[in-house]
Design an enzyme around this catalytic site. Structure first.
Site, short mmCIF file in Angstrom:
data_model
loop_
_atom_site.label_atom_id
_atom_site.label_comp_id
_atom_site.label_asym_id
_atom_site.label_seq_id
_atom_site.Cartn_x
_atom_site.Cartn_y
_atom_site.Cartn_z
N SER A 243 -1.00 2.57 1.79
CA SER A 243 -1.07 2.88 2.70
C SER A 243 0.09 2.01 3.97
O SER A 243 0.44 0.92 3.59
CB SER A 243 -2.48 2.47 3.69
OG SER A 243 -2.63 1.63 3.93
N LYS A 244 0.13 2.45 5.06
CA LYS A 244 1.48 1.79 5.76
C LYS A 244 0.66 0.45 6.11
O LYS A 244 1.81 -0.36 6.34
CB LYS A 244 1.79 2.71 6.96
CG LYS A 244 2.16 3.72 6.66
CD LYS A 244 3.30 4.48 7.27
CE LYS A 244 3.88 5.54 7.10
NZ LYS A 244 2.88 6.69 7.10
N ARG A 245 -0.20 0.13 6.17
CA ARG A 245 -1.06 -0.70 6.59
C ARG A 245 -0.99 -1.69 5.27
O ARG A 245 -0.71 -3.14 5.43
CB ARG A 245 -2.13 -0.69 7.31
CG ARG A 245 -2.77 -0.72 8.57
CD ARG A 245 -3.69 -1.62 9.40
NE ARG A 245 -3.25 -2.83 8.66
CZ ARG A 245 -3.62 -3.98 10.11
NH1 ARG A 245 -4.90 -3.10 10.72
NH2 ARG A 245 -3.75 -5.00 9.63
N HIS A 246 -1.55 -1.24 4.42
CA HIS A 246 -1.23 -1.78 2.96
C HIS A 246 -0.86 -1.41 1.65
O HIS A 246 -1.14 -0.78 1.52
CB HIS A 246 -3.25 -1.89 3.04
CG HIS A 246 -3.80 -2.74 1.59
ND1 HIS A 246 -4.30 -4.40 1.88
CD2 HIS A 246 -3.48 -2.55 0.20
CE1 HIS A 246 -4.22 -4.68 0.73
NE2 HIS A 246 -4.14 -3.97 -0.22
#
Length: 464
Positions: A243-246
């Site tokens: 994900s964008k965060r991960h």
RNA sequence: GUCCCCAUCGUCUAGAGGCCUAGGACACCUCCCUUUCACGGAGGCGACCGGGGUUCGAAUCCCCGUGGGGACGCCA
């Protein structure tokens, strides 16, 4: 029928590895069948779409060499088309205005979740024979919903996952146009896939749930239903969802880190697709071999180690001049200015076998162009006073030696013999003095490339 | 919660009922090569989620379970 595939990213961020694979498979499928690969930018989410993201996607595609045959088409430039289709649907009763407010819908959703039901639109404004619609509230801009069939099942034979059937009773009437009049994703996709004559929709399997709705709309429009192939997702190295965060990184970051596009392409091709035991193959070979029958339906975990191995393979296979051009730029970023001597091509040739990335390659040969920083541990271990006499002698011999690896090797051997030493006893200190490290390719070859003057200068710079 | 999907070595995968004593690749380990580190070469370790069926025979087909994932937006 001519094959027509498309890649349809939304420009809300960079082109990541999952999107790149989807694009690659769509591209390869089109090439395999002599068809067309279309690029379509799905930018109907005005709030989140940016021109920078469009450019990032274009850059990523270009770097990978996934050239589209048609497009890029921008959905925001096709508004008239969508609106025309919506008008038709409004007229023939396959779409209708809905005046439920966001607040109303939010409350409905919460209530349904509380009752452990699937959240869905309740059909308040859905026109039915003999049904009286509520009074139109003042001040509410309506959205437009698709009138989804309520009975029967929607089914398709997914080219990757096999037959999938979903009951229409599971589906609700989705919004096809927002209150401001702009059409939504599911609707634009339908219109575009239809008008662009897409024959195979190859996309991520997060779209599986959209497929029955899209098929219903296609049917309502009297359109031909394309075939669908839903690719499972790619997990990060740690098995977690990207994900964008991960963990999600741009394909351009692989470029920055020194991966060759051939390696990334080859790696991606093998992530979820196979051709027997074949592991290493060119893009051309891939496009000849590619088929949808050998795609795995299960999710795949990204393995950077294997990517590195492939990258090393392609670094070893690349043309020296191509590598030199790239590495020179990477050295410049390290503030290392490449000079005509030592030969960059020779240095690369000597080091390419051991480099997993172009950055590693650049770093490993930087010492040819700037004085090395001696590794403390290596210096302490190998630069000992007892070898001083041997090095005095070596300097003399090197001074008069022909400057090639064989002659240099002979000179070292002569010193080794004269002082009754083992070869490494001289080679290791040389390695440290010249490269700064205890690891390097054959030291005589390193010396040959470095040049006599520089070799002697570096030896003299060390006091034993 | 509801619906949908998935399930072979640590990882990517081969496998379309007998060719499977489950094959290959990355990683890991050992040895060889050697001037150190790599590269290369030769070996090794290592998997069919569980339970029921179907069948003479199942990693392969069916069912159930378990585990994982996805979707449920006036996002795409």
């Amino acid at each position: 029928m001519t094959v027509r595939t498309r890649f349809a990213p939304s420009p809300t961020g960079f082109l990541h590895i999952g999107g790149a694979r989807t694009a690659l498979f769509s591209y390869a499928f089109a090439k395999k069948h002599g068809g067309a690969f279309i690029l379509r930018i799905e930018d109907t989410d005005v709030a989140r779409s940016t021109p920078e993201a469009v450019q990032a996607i274009l850059d990523g595609m270009a770097w990978l060499g996934l050239q589209h045959d048609e497009g890029p088409f921008y959905q925001m430039q096709r508004m008239e088309t969508y609106k025309k289709v919506i008008q038709t649907m409004l007229q023939n009763g396959t779409a209708y205005y809905c005046y439920s407010s966001r607040e109303e819908l939010e409350a409905l959703r919460e209530q349904q979740m509380a009752n452990k039901q699937k959240p869905r639109y309740d059909g308040k404004w859905r026109p039915e024979a003999g049904k009286t619609l509520p009074e139109i509230p003042a001040g509410v801009e309506p959205v437009i919903r698709f009138k989804n069939p309520q009975e029967g099942v929607v089914a398709w034979d997914d080219l990757v996952k096999g037959r999938i059937e979903i009951a229409n009773s599971e589906l609700d009437d989705l919004i096809i146009a927002r209150a401001d009049g702009t059409p939504t994703y599911n609707f634009c996709v339908v219109v575009d896939d239809w008008e662009m004559g897409i024959t195979q929709v190859i996309r991520g399997d997060d779209h599986v749930n959209n497929t029955p709705r899209q098929i219903n709309m296609l049917k309502a429009l009297g359109a031909t239903i394309p075939q669908y192939a839903h690719l499972s997702m790619i997990l990060g190295d740690d098995g977690q969802k990207l994900s964008k965060r991960h963990g999600a990184v741009s394909v351009m970051q692989y470029h920055e880190e020194g991966y060759l596009p051939e390696a990334v392409l080859n790696y991606l091709a093998r992530l979820g697709w196979s051709h027997g035991d074949d592991e290493v193959f060119s893009m051309q070979q891939f496009c000849e071999w590619f088929d949808l029958d050998h795609i795995t339906p299960s999710a795949a975990q990204f393995n950077t180690e294997k990517l590195k191995w492939l990258n090393n393979h392609y670094i070893k296979a690349a043309h020296l001049n191509v590598l030199a051009q790239d590495v020179q730029q990477r050295l410049a970023q390290l503030n290392v200015r490449v000079t005509a001597q030592p030969s960059l091509n020779d240095a690369i040739a000597l080091y390419r076998d051991r480099a997993n990335t172009l950055n590693e390659l650049a770093q490993s040969i930087a010492y040819f162009y700037q004085k090395p920083v001696l590794d403390a541990a290596a210096a302490e271990k190998h630069l000992t006073a007892d070898i001083a006499p041997a090095f005095e002698r070596l300097k003399v011999l090197l001074q008069t030696a022909d400057w090639n690896a064989e002659a240099i090797h002979a000179a070292i051997n002569a010193v080794v013999a004269e002082f009754g030493l083992k070869f490494p006893k001289v080679a290791m200190p040389l390695r440290v003095m010249l490269t700064g490290n205890a690891q390097s390719p054959s030291i005589d070859q390193v010396m040959a490339i470095l040049g006599k003057e520089e070799v002697l200068a570096r030896i003299n710079a060390v006091s034993l």
